[in-house]
Every structure is written in C-alpha cells, then in structure tokens.
Design a protein around this motif. Structure first.
Motif, PDB file in Angstrom:
ATOM      1  N   ARG A 179       0.775  -1.193  -0.038  1.00  0.00           N
ATOM      2  CA  ARG A 179       0.301  -0.028  -0.175  1.00  0.00           C
ATOM      3  C   ARG A 179       0.834   0.992   0.090  1.00  0.00           C
ATOM      4  O   ARG A 179       1.723   1.408   0.593  1.00  0.00           O
ATOM      5  N   ILE A 180       0.804   2.422  -0.463  1.00  0.00           N
ATOM      6  CA  ILE A 180       1.150   3.699  -0.702  1.00  0.00           C
ATOM      7  C   ILE A 180       0.135   4.946  -0.519  1.00  0.00           C
ATOM      8  O   ILE A 180      -0.531   4.752  -1.025  1.00  0.00           O
ATOM      9  N   LYS A 181       0.676   5.286   0.899  1.00  0.00           N
ATOM     10  CA  LYS A 181       0.176   6.676   0.627  1.00  0.00           C
ATOM     11  C   LYS A 181       0.306   7.687  -0.133  1.00  0.00           C
ATOM     12  O   LYS A 181       1.317   8.179   0.409  1.00  0.00           O
ATOM     13  N   TYR A 182       0.138   8.435  -1.053  1.00  0.00           N
ATOM     14  CA  TYR A 182      -0.012   9.083  -1.522  1.00  0.00           C
ATOM     15  C   TYR A 182      -0.204  10.523  -1.066  1.00  0.00           C
ATOM     16  O   TYR A 182       0.583  11.942  -2.466  1.00  0.00           O
ATOM     17  N   ASP A 183      -0.646  10.565   0.422  1.00  0.00           N
ATOM     18  CA  ASP A 183      -0.654  12.476   0.440  1.00  0.00           C
ATOM     19  C   ASP A 183       0.506  12.658   0.682  1.00  0.00           C
ATOM     20  O   ASP A 183       0.758  14.179   1.102  1.00  0.00           O
ATOM     21  N   ALA A 184       1.360  11.827   1.172  1.00  0.00           N
ATOM     22  CA  ALA A 184       3.048  12.769   1.574  1.00  0.00           C
ATOM     23  C   ALA A 184       3.732  12.497  -0.002  1.00  0.00           C
ATOM     24  O   ALA A 184       4.658  13.410  -0.077  1.00  0.00           O
ATOM     25  N   LEU A 185       3.465  12.989  -1.284  1.00  0.00           N
ATOM     26  CA  LEU A 185       3.673  12.493  -2.403  1.00  0.00           C
ATOM     27  C   LEU A 185       4.521  13.963  -2.853  1.00  0.00           C
ATOM     28  O   LEU A 185       5.711  14.349  -3.281  1.00  0.00           O
ATOM     29  N   LEU A 186       4.009  15.302  -2.512  1.00  0.00           N
ATOM     30  CA  LEU A 186       3.957  16.526  -2.586  1.00  0.00           C
ATOM     31  C   LEU A 186       5.404  17.204  -2.135  1.00  0.00           C
ATOM     32  O   LEU A 186       6.099  16.971  -2.171  1.00  0.00           O
ATOM     33  N   PRO A 187       5.487  16.812  -0.486  1.00  0.00           N
ATOM     34  CA  PRO A 187       6.214  17.322   0.353  1.00  0.00           C
ATOM     35  C   PRO A 187       7.793  16.670  -0.485  1.00  0.00           C
ATOM     36  O   PRO A 187       8.909  16.783  -0.681  1.00  0.00           O
ATOM     37  N   ALA A 188       8.094  15.036  -0.482  1.00  0.00           N
ATOM     38  CA  ALA A 188       8.691  14.436  -0.886  1.00  0.00           C
ATOM     39  C   ALA A 188       9.229  14.460  -2.522  1.00  0.00           C
ATOM     40  O   ALA A 188      10.793  14.403  -2.240  1.00  0.00           O
ATOM     41  N   LEU A 189       8.294  14.611  -3.108  1.00  0.00           N
ATOM     42  CA  LEU A 189       8.928  14.934  -4.793  1.00  0.00           C
ATOM     43  C   LEU A 189       9.493  16.693  -4.467  1.00  0.00           C
ATOM     44  O   LEU A 189      11.195  16.785  -5.240  1.00  0.00           O
ATOM     45  N   ILE A 190       9.200  17.494  -3.377  1.00  0.00           N
ATOM     46  CA  ILE A 190       9.417  19.031  -3.388  1.00  0.00           C
ATOM     47  C   ILE A 190      11.307  18.101  -2.598  1.00  0.00           C
ATOM     48  O   ILE A 190      12.055  18.786  -3.398  1.00  0.00           O
ATOM     49  N   ALA A 191      11.081  17.602  -1.989  1.00  0.00           N
ATOM     50  CA  ALA A 191      12.794  17.612  -0.598  1.00  0.00           C
ATOM     51  C   ALA A 191      13.416  17.023  -1.539  1.00  0.00           C
ATOM     52  O   ALA A 191      14.580  17.125  -1.612  1.00  0.00           O
ATOM     53  N   SER A 192      12.845  16.071  -2.560  1.00  0.00           N
ATOM     54  CA  SER A 192      13.694  14.697  -2.909  1.00  0.00           C
ATOM     55  C   SER A 192      14.304  15.710  -3.989  1.00  0.00           C
ATOM     56  O   SER A 192      16.161  15.901  -4.189  1.00  0.00           O
ATOM     57  N   ILE A 193      13.479  16.727  -4.465  1.00  0.00           N
ATOM     58  CA  ILE A 193      14.481  16.839  -6.268  1.00  0.00           C
ATOM     59  C   ILE A 193      15.429  18.787  -4.990  1.00  0.00           C
ATOM     60  O   ILE A 193      16.602  18.937  -6.048  1.00  0.00           O
ATOM     61  N   VAL A 194      14.932  18.873  -4.278  1.00  0.00           N
ATOM     62  CA  VAL A 194      15.494  20.111  -3.858  1.00  0.00           C
ATOM     63  C   VAL A 194      16.732  19.848  -2.612  1.00  0.00           C
ATOM     64  O   VAL A 194      17.811  20.533  -3.205  1.00  0.00           O
ATOM     65  N   ALA A 195      16.655  18.725  -2.213  1.00  0.00           N
ATOM     66  CA  ALA A 195      18.088  18.318  -1.687  1.00  0.00           C
ATOM     67  C   ALA A 195      19.039  17.520  -2.726  1.00  0.00           C
ATOM     68  O   ALA A 195      20.716  17.993  -2.504  1.00  0.00           O
ATOM     69  N   ASP A 196      18.754  16.712  -3.807  1.00  0.00           N
ATOM     70  CA  ASP A 196      19.679  16.752  -4.892  1.00  0.00           C
ATOM     71  C   ASP A 196      19.895  18.141  -5.628  1.00  0.00           C
ATOM     72  O   ASP A 196      21.534  17.302  -6.198  1.00  0.00           O
ATOM     73  N   ILE A 197      19.857  18.834  -5.695  1.00  0.00           N
ATOM     74  CA  ILE A 197      20.153  19.878  -6.299  1.00  0.00           C
ATOM     75  C   ILE A 197      20.842  20.691  -5.731  1.00  0.00           C
ATOM     76  O   ILE A 197      22.382  20.760  -5.879  1.00  0.00           O
ATOM     77  N   THR A 198      20.926  19.898  -4.190  1.00  0.00           N
ATOM     78  CA  THR A 198      22.339  20.954  -2.996  1.00  0.00           C
ATOM     79  C   THR A 198      23.393  20.168  -3.419  1.00  0.00           C
ATOM     80  O   THR A 198      24.658  21.006  -2.905  1.00  0.00           O
ATOM     81  N   VAL A 199      23.004  18.925  -2.940  1.00  0.00           N
ATOM     82  CA  VAL A 199      24.243  18.461  -3.071  1.00  0.00           C
ATOM     83  C   VAL A 199      24.977  18.612  -4.939  1.00  0.00           C
ATOM     84  O   VAL A 199      25.921  18.797  -4.450  1.00  0.00           O
ATOM     85  N   GLY A 200      24.178  18.637  -5.710  1.00  0.00           N
ATOM     86  CA  GLY A 200      25.270  19.223  -7.061  1.00  0.00           C
ATOM     87  C   GLY A 200      25.399  20.989  -6.750  1.00  0.00           C
ATOM     88  O   GLY A 200      27.170  20.644  -6.761  1.00  0.00           O
ATOM     89  N   ALA A 201      24.700  21.247  -6.224  1.00  0.00           N
ATOM     90  CA  ALA A 201      25.596  22.696  -5.967  1.00  0.00           C
ATOM     91  C   ALA A 201      26.952  22.285  -5.395  1.00  0.00           C
ATOM     92  O   ALA A 201      28.001  23.633  -5.287  1.00  0.00           O
ATOM     93  N   TRP A 202      26.822  22.193  -4.598  1.00  0.00           N
ATOM     94  CA  TRP A 202      28.278  21.827  -3.560  1.00  0.00           C
ATOM     95  C   TRP A 202      28.944  21.077  -3.835  1.00  0.00           C
ATOM     96  O   TRP A 202      30.185  20.330  -3.877  1.00  0.00           O
ATOM     97  N   HIS A 203      28.891  20.780  -5.121  1.00  0.00           N
ATOM     98  CA  HIS A 203      29.384  20.152  -6.109  1.00  0.00           C
ATOM     99  C   HIS A 203      30.481  18.239  -6.279  1.00  0.00           C
ATOM    100  O   HIS A 203      31.858  18.450  -6.178  1.00  0.00           O
ATOM    101  N   ILE A 204      29.640  17.782  -5.128  1.00  0.00           N
ATOM    102  CA  ILE A 204      29.632  16.716  -5.441  1.00  0.00           C
ATOM    103  C   ILE A 204      28.939  15.723  -6.814  1.00  0.00           C
ATOM    104  O   ILE A 204      27.734  16.111  -6.718  1.00  0.00           O
ATOM    105  N   HIS A 205      29.694  14.775  -6.740  1.00  0.00           N
ATOM    106  CA  HIS A 205      28.948  14.262  -8.094  1.00  0.00           C
ATOM    107  C   HIS A 205      28.726  12.745  -8.157  1.00  0.00           C
ATOM    108  O   HIS A 205      29.908  12.125  -6.939  1.00  0.00           O
ATOM    109  N   HIS A 206      27.635  12.350  -7.970  1.00  0.00           N
ATOM    110  CA  HIS A 206      27.751  10.139  -8.085  1.00  0.00           C
ATOM    111  C   HIS A 206      28.234   9.646  -9.619  1.00  0.00           C
ATOM    112  O   HIS A 206      28.335  10.557 -10.712  1.00  0.00           O
TER     113      HIS A 206
END
Length: 464
Positions: A179-206
């Motif tokens: 079961r997946i509860k989609y009520d947290a989808l928007l906060p989760a997506l925003i958080a994941s995108i912003v955090a990933d951009i932040t890591v890139g801004a610190w010049h950390i590469h995957h």
C-alpha cells in the motif's frame, strides 16, 4: 455556484502547495548540505584507507569505539531507519536530532577501517533527524509531522544517489508493503529534488553507469513479435535469482545480529569478533575487493560495481562474498547502509548470470543492481524508476519485470523490520498471519535459537 466551488478548491490546492514548499525547501537544503558533507567525508575515508592498508587491522578497535559512541550518546537512535519508519507509523518518543551526526561519524569510521557497508542508511537517518528537528521548530504534529519525516527520507535517499524521483517514491513505498499513501507525494518530491540540487551545488558528483547498446539478432518468430521473448525469459530466470539473493541477504543480517547477541553477553566483544572475521576473510581470499563501499577500485582490476558492467568484471562468487562481508559488518554492530552493497551484490550476480544465460553483460548487471535492492527493501516501483533514472528508459519494461519478479521471490523478508504488511505479496495462509517484517523475522529465527541452545548445553557441560 459551480465556478465558486471550483475556484475555492483550486485555491485550497494552491495554498497547500505553497505551504509545503515553504516548509520543505529549507529542510531539504539542510539535508542536502549534510549529505554532501557526508559524501565528501566518505570518499576521503575510503581513499585514505586505500593509501594506508594497515588501517584494516584496527577494525576491531573501531568497532569498540562505535559501540561506545552509541552507548554514551546514541542509544535512543540505535534503531536507525526502523526508528524513523516507526515514528511515521505511530508517533512515540520522536526522532532524536543527534541521530544524524552520530550515524554520520560512525559510518565514516566504519569505512575508514574497512567495514563493508553502504551509505543509504546514513543519508536516510540524516534526513529523518533533520526533518524531525525542523518539525519541532515549526511545532508540527500528527499528519504534518508524518509527512515531514517522509519528506526527510525522500531527501536523504534522493540526494545520496542522485535519483530525486526514486527518492520520492521510495519514501512512500518503503513504509508499508502492499500500500502506498500518496498524501505525502508532493512534500517528498519537493524535498528529494531540492536536496539533490543542493548536493550538486556543493560540487559532489555521483558515479555514472552505462548499459551498452545491444545488437538486435533474429530469433524464432522475431519478425512477428515486438519484444524479444527469449531475452524476457532470461530476465525472469535471472530475477528469480536476484529475489533469492535479496532473501538471503535480509535473513543473514537479522540472524547474524540475533545470533551474536545470544552468544556474547559482553556487547563490545561483538564488533571485535566481527572485525577479526573480516580481517581473516580478507587475507584468506587474498584481496580487499569486498571491503568498504565497492564503488571505487583500490587497485587496477579490482571487482567493483562499475567493473561488473563489463565482461569478466566480476568473479563468479563476488556477490556471495559481498553478502558475507556486509552481513557480518552490519550484524556485528558496525554502521552504514545496506543499499550500495545490495547494488554490488546485484550487479556482480548479474554479471555472473549473463555468462550462464548468454545474455548482455551490462544489461544484466543493471537489472541485478536494481532488482536485488527491490527485493531487499520491498520497493519494486521505486527501483523501476531508479533503473530509468540511472540507465535511461530504453529498457524500462525489463527493469519492471526484474524488480517485480525479485520482489515476489524475496518473500516476506526485508532489511527494514519495521515495514508493516498491508497486503501480503501472495494471498495465502502462510503469509496472512504477519502484520510486519519484524514478526516474519521472529518466525524464521531458527538459526539463532539453535545457537542459543548449543550455547546453553556448552555452558552446562563447562559447569559440570
């Protein structure tokens, strides 16, 4: 009237999005920055050990240090990822802010001295602890706090692997099987995108991975069928093996931990013994390939995740050795995640199976990479998207087949014992009596129960 209702509805949606964006962005930036620091320290620790191989001999002492760090300052956060999942399911004592710094330091120590562990668990705990801290500052409770913690998981996961969409879906899917509860989808997506951009801004590469172009070869009925049924059949066979590998890994982690807790009454001896086993195995095998993360090569020709995407880039039993190394490391009290070792296990097993099945090496390494992870975490949907984010969308159908097949064949097992079971994988009486993976682990706790009985018999004989 209809227009008024429509406009009111969309105004509420706009307010909801604006509120959560304002809440999530600072949290995600903080998580992304801390994950960037962690990745930098982790890379330094691994390469420092490469240059100073004698550090491996200090692994038992490092285990003692980690034990006492948790004993002194981190006891309330020792459950790790499971504590965050528990708090989302049913709020209790809360996620302590110290969880992030403690797991960061102890994971770096583990890798500095050669322990075989990952980084996902650390990133998720960093995300959960920072989200909980901000939740206290914002005075969030109930569903709002639950969604913020879910967003913290998404931010940590998406940032550490550079897979923001996967991070968001993983945070929703990992909580409950079926079961997946989609009520947290928007906060989760925003958080994941912003955090990933932040890591890139610190010049950390995957690390970048690549699937080689597969030449199309004619086969029986290939003129009439849009899909290569022979390749799909090979993928299904390999994915059954990936699911079984997930099962073995998950069971071994829990059983080794339970067994050592039964055997050793002096707890700090557990990591000492685990460290000595890893040192002995390394010198018995004759190479250090299965220590630490398994992404960077300590020497030319070492077996790593990137090398497994090429022919002869892994030994036949590399996946099994990594399973043994990692389950001993984590089961005896060292810290870190399980996911990167699962990537290693899956990609090297895929490399081995590609030779047995006469299949494309890089494709099967990629399938194993995501499928073993899917089976061990019970997140087939997130892992399918991970395959698309990491390797491209050309083989999305094969990614889905591999992940969902492995998910079923991993059974009611997993590395997160706090996962609840909403809908069993198979509607059968064998699985219907369990509400969480913790209960499933207790039902399968045969090995440590036997070891405990043998220990009691041995003690009785000694007393006589």
């Amino acid at each position: 009237m209809k227009k008024f209702i429509l406009s009111s509805e969309h105004l509420s949606i706009l307010k909801y999005m604006l509120r959560w964006t304002l809440l999530i962005v600072p949290v995600a930036i903080a998580i992304g920055s801390m994950v960037a620091v962690f990745l930098w320290l982790l890379s330094w620790a691994i390469h420092y050990r490469f240059a100073h191989t004698w550090l491996l001999f200090l692994l038992p002492l490092a285990g003692i240090l980690i034990h006492f760090i948790y004993h002194w300052v981190g006891k309330s956060s020792e459950k790790g990822n499971n504590l965050i999942i528990d708090e989302i399911h049913e709020p209790g004592a809360g996620v302590p802010p110290r969880m992030g710094p403690v797991i960061l330091i102890t994971t770096v120590i583990t890798h500095l001295f050669g322990g075989s562990a990952g980084r996902e668990g650390t990133a998720v705990q960093i995300g959960g602890s920072i989200a909980a801290l901000f939740g206290n500052w914002f005075k969030l409770t109930g569903d709002d706090l639950r969604m913020l913690l879910t967003a913290g998981i998404a931010a940590g996961f998406g940032a550490v692997f550079g897979t923001p969409l996967t991070g968001a879906i993983f945070a929703l899917e990992v909580l409950t099987i079926g079961r997946i509860k989609y009520d947290a989808l928007l906060p989760a997506l925003i958080a994941s995108i912003v955090a990933d951009i932040t890591v890139g801004a610190w010049h950390i590469h995957h690390t970048a991975y690549h699937i080689d172009i597969i030449a199309k070869t004619p086969y029986f009925l290939s003129e009439y069928l849009p899909m290569n049924l022979l390749l799909i059949a090979k993928v299904i066979l390999a994915s059954i093996a990936f699911g079984l590998a997930s099962y073995v890994f998950a069971i071994m982690v829990h059983e080794i931990k339970a067994a050592f807790l039964k055997i050793f009454s002096i707890r700090w001896l557990i990591p000492v013994f685990g460290g000595l086993i890893l040192i002995g195995l390394t010198y018995a095998i004759g190479k250090p390939d299965y220590l630490s993360l398994g992404v960077d090569a300590q020497y030319p020709g070492a077996v790593t995740i990137p090398s497994s995407f090429h022919a002869h880039g892994a030994d036949t039993w590399s996946w099994l050795w990594k399973t043994i190394y990692t389950t001993i490391t984590l089961g005896t009290g060292f810290k870190g995640g399980e996911v990167t070792p699962l990537f290693y296990i899956g990609s090297t097993l895929g490399n081995t199976l590609s030779g047995l099945l006469n299949a494309p090496v890089s494709l099967f390494a990629a399938l194993g990479f995501i499928a073993v992870f899917a089976g061990a975490t019970n997140t087939p949907l997130a892992c399918t998207f991970m395959g698309i984010e990491l390797f491209g969308g050309e083989y999305a159908l094969l990614f889905a087949i591999a992940c969902f097949t492995a998910y079923f064949f991993s059974g009611n097992s997993g590395i997160y014992s706090s996962q609840t079971i909403a809908v069993p994988k198979i509607l059968d009486s064998y699985f219907s009596g369990e509400s969480s993976l913790g209960e499933a682990n207790k039902r399968r706790g045969y090995i440590h129960q036997k070891l405990y009985k043998y220990r009691i018999k041995l003690l009785n004989k000694t007393d006589k």
